[in-house]
Design an enzyme around this catalytic site. Structure first.
Site, PDB file in Angstrom:
ATOM      1  N   ASN A 221      -7.230  17.708 -13.702  1.00 11.79           N
ATOM      2  CA  ASN A 221      -7.485  16.903 -14.888  1.00 11.79           C
ATOM      3  C   ASN A 221      -7.423  15.418 -14.504  1.00 11.79           C
ATOM      4  O   ASN A 221      -6.355  14.880 -14.243  1.00 11.79           O
ATOM      5  CB  ASN A 221      -6.436  17.248 -15.963  1.00 11.79           C
ATOM      6  CG  ASN A 221      -6.688  16.544 -17.275  1.00 11.79           C
ATOM      7  OD1 ASN A 221      -7.103  15.389 -17.303  1.00 11.79           O
ATOM      8  ND2 ASN A 221      -6.408  17.238 -18.359  1.00 11.79           N
TER       9      ASN A 221
ATOM     10  N   ASN B  46      -7.871  12.804 -16.306  1.00 15.42           N
ATOM     11  CA  ASN B  46      -7.127  11.997 -17.276  1.00 15.42           C
ATOM     12  C   ASN B  46      -5.631  12.020 -16.971  1.00 15.42           C
ATOM     13  O   ASN B  46      -4.958  10.985 -17.009  1.00 15.42           O
ATOM     14  CB  ASN B  46      -7.373  12.504 -18.704  1.00 15.42           C
ATOM     15  CG  ASN B  46      -8.783  12.246 -19.167  1.00 15.42           C
ATOM     16  OD1 ASN B  46      -9.268  11.121 -19.109  1.00 15.42           O
ATOM     17  ND2 ASN B  46      -9.456  13.287 -19.620  1.00 15.42           N
ATOM     18  N   LYS B  47      -5.106  13.206 -16.668  1.00 18.68           N
ATOM     19  CA  LYS B  47      -3.690  13.317 -16.297  1.00 18.68           C
ATOM     20  C   LYS B  47      -3.410  12.540 -15.019  1.00 18.68           C
ATOM     21  O   LYS B  47      -2.406  11.842 -14.910  1.00 18.68           O
ATOM     22  CB  LYS B  47      -3.304  14.786 -16.059  1.00 18.68           C
ATOM     23  CG  LYS B  47      -2.948  15.568 -17.269  1.00 18.68           C
ATOM     24  CD  LYS B  47      -2.415  16.926 -16.817  1.00 18.68           C
ATOM     25  CE  LYS B  47      -2.236  17.869 -17.968  1.00 18.68           C
ATOM     26  NZ  LYS B  47      -1.706  19.166 -17.523  1.00 18.68           N
TER      27      LYS B  47
ATOM     28  N   ASP C 265       2.818  21.174 -16.778  1.00 21.20           N
ATOM     29  CA  ASP C 265       2.121  21.874 -17.843  1.00 21.20           C
ATOM     30  C   ASP C 265       2.608  21.253 -19.134  1.00 21.20           C
ATOM     31  O   ASP C 265       3.775  20.854 -19.249  1.00 21.20           O
ATOM     32  CB  ASP C 265       2.383  23.387 -17.819  1.00 21.20           C
ATOM     33  CG  ASP C 265       1.335  24.148 -18.634  1.00 21.20           C
ATOM     34  OD1 ASP C 265       0.165  23.719 -18.665  1.00 21.20           O
ATOM     35  OD2 ASP C 265       1.688  25.160 -19.268  1.00 21.20           O
TER      36      ASP C 265
END
Length: 190
Positions: free
Chosen positions: A9, A11-12, A68
């Site tokens: 991801n 964005n993460k 997570d």
């Protein structure tokens, strides 16, 4: 020191890079040649984070951390929780997930929720976990263009803006992932 952040991801990755001190070189899965889907099929947020970090350590040999995150809504008994990314189906579409959530809460007055991030660190064959929580509420409509996932409908307690309306620095300071990363960095610096 170098660490792999076990995520695809982007964005993460961007959020976390802004929080990691310069003396820690952050590698992505792409940097280590990991292009397969890293398994995350546990039934808890903690379980998924541990599974991803363990997978990278076992298959690639790098010290790493994985996270997570789940959105836990009180009126939905903690759902979507561990299923947040695929709440509206396996296509993992953030817009579909958010629309489903808003539809399910359409007639609900209690809109309390929390974002929860668990980070699992695999360092020198030891595993450590760090948890960050941000409490807030689900708005009635999407607001803002920044962020990703459920950010347009999550307003943290004490703020008038959703995560999708906030500056990234503010979101990182008060948000669930930022809190978990801060605990991770404190541990790495100790």
């Amino acid at each position: 020191m170098q660490l792999v952040f076990a995520t695809n991801n982007l964005n993460k990755l961007k959020e976390v890079q802004a929080l990691i001190p310069a003396h820690i070189k952050l590698l992505s899965l792409k940097d280590i040649g990991c292009f397969e889907e890293v398994p995350e099929n546990q039934n808890t947020i903690e379980g998924n984070a541990k599974q991803k970090a363990t997978y990278i350590k076992q298959h690639y040999g790098y010290n790493c951390f994985a996270d997570d995150t789940g959105l836990e809504v009180d009126a939905l008994n903690g759902a979507p929780g561990v299923y947040s990314a695929r709440y509206a189906g396996e296509q993992r579409n953030a817009n579909d997930n958010t629309n489903k959530l808003l539809n399910e809460l359409n007639q609900t007055k209690n809109r309390s929720a929390q974002f929860k991030t668990v980070i699992s660190l695999q360092l020198n064959n030891k595993q450590h976990t760090f948890t960050g929580i941000c409490k807030g509420e689900i708005t009635h409509t999407k607001q803002g263009e920044k962020g990703f996932g459920y950010d347009p409908v999550f307003k943290p307690n004490g703020y008038s803006e959703t995560f999708a309306q906030m500056d990234l620095n503010l979101k990182n300071r008060i948000g669930h992932r930022g809190k978990a990363i801060k605990l991770l960095v404190n541990y790495l610096n100790s």
